[in-house]
Design a protein around this motif. Sequence first.
Motif, PDB file in Angstrom:
ATOM      1  N   THR A  72     -17.005 -10.282   4.017  1.00  0.00           N
ATOM      2  CA  THR A  72     -15.592 -10.046   4.318  1.00  0.00           C
ATOM      3  C   THR A  72     -14.726 -10.688   3.255  1.00  0.00           C
ATOM      4  O   THR A  72     -14.995 -11.811   2.816  1.00  0.00           O
ATOM      5  CB  THR A  72     -15.213 -10.636   5.692  1.00  0.00           C
ATOM      6  N   LYS A  97      -3.025  -7.757   2.747  1.00  0.00           N
ATOM      7  CA  LYS A  97      -2.795  -8.972   3.545  1.00  0.00           C
ATOM      8  C   LYS A  97      -2.432 -10.148   2.640  1.00  0.00           C
ATOM      9  O   LYS A  97      -1.615 -11.000   3.020  1.00  0.00           O
ATOM     10  CB  LYS A  97      -4.026  -9.286   4.391  1.00  0.00           C
ATOM     11  N   ASP A 147      -8.637 -11.761   7.944  1.00  0.00           N
ATOM     12  CA  ASP A 147      -8.067 -10.591   8.599  1.00  0.00           C
ATOM     13  C   ASP A 147      -6.613 -10.791   9.013  1.00  0.00           C
ATOM     14  O   ASP A 147      -6.032  -9.948   9.695  1.00  0.00           O
ATOM     15  CB  ASP A 147      -8.909 -10.201   9.816  1.00  0.00           C
ATOM     16  N   ASN A 159      -0.725 -12.946  14.030  1.00  0.00           N
ATOM     17  CA  ASN A 159      -1.274 -12.273  12.863  1.00  0.00           C
ATOM     18  C   ASN A 159      -0.188 -12.114  11.809  1.00  0.00           C
ATOM     19  O   ASN A 159       0.999 -11.955  12.135  1.00  0.00           O
ATOM     20  CB  ASN A 159      -1.827 -10.900  13.252  1.00  0.00           C
TER      21      ASN A 159
END
Length: 353
Positions: free
Chosen positions: A31, A37, A259, A276
Amino acid sequence: MSSFQVKIVGDFCNKRCTYCRNRDFSQNVATVMSFKKLKKLFMLLKVSPQNKVRVNWHGGEPLLAGKTFFNNIVDLEKECPDKLWLNAVQTNATLVDSEWASFFHDNEFHIGVSVDGSEKTHNVNRIDASGRGTYKKVMRGVNILRNHNVHPSVICTVTKKTTKDAKEMFLGLVNTGFKNIAFNAFYNTASEGDGDVYGLADDEWLVFLVEIFEAWIDLNDPTIRVREIDSALAWVKSKSANFCMYRGTCHQWLVVDYDGEIYPCERLGKEIHLGNLQSLKTFEDVVCGPLFLEWKESVSILPVKCQGCDFCSLCHNGCVSHRQAIKGEEAPLYTYCKSRLGFDNYIRNRLGL
């Protein structure tokens, strides 16, 4: 909020350290934070009110993100020259080559490496996917860094299997050129401490600290800095050490996973989820939000034992992630309370204070 730990590869790692196996890690899954992001992260950092921004680029093994990713970091920082960017990387150093070392030197990244003492003690736990010790690969990377005038600090993790080798671990680091040393007592936040084959007991940690202190005294070399000794010497002067594990809270940090998910501290795992990146306009949305404030308040509650302790103003109930519930107590108590008090007492007696 001016300090961030960004897990740019999540838990992805090219090593299989034995003490990581029982934790909630996905080391095998490749990952990497997307560029989208990363750009959103920098958009939020740019609008933060602080002029000084500290970012620890972390993992897993952060160098698995690749050189293009790190070049993107520097390019995005250059778009906001009015801020002072303080970059740090904690790496196992096995992937370091001359190109990495030149990049870190030229862009003034602080580098920390993970080395568990001597070759013997390091290879007990820090192995690769094939079960082989990694010490030689790590030190190859460390020497490449030094050849490019990058002098890394070192974190040495101490487990139940290596605690008896305190002097060997310390001298193993000193004799290979490390000047800035920190020791972490392994405490598995994902299991019960008493049943963990790697986690240190309170009395074991005290014995280890005392042996390190005596080895440091015997060296008589003021250029060798040891975080745990510096902290204890600060206590002697009635000063609290300048590390979060001595401040009783980690609310000065935010962790951003690959993430975009946000948590208060990497050591606490993912139970306390604060949001987030994609849903935020500023990081103030997090630190002023009810979830963060409730968590911040909860970790500041002191056990009765701390409330009546003269040392509390210097200790603050220790690291938030290293606390255990105690029968009859409203709040959990620092796992290494006894050893912290004992180390302070030992040094005061040793110095004749």
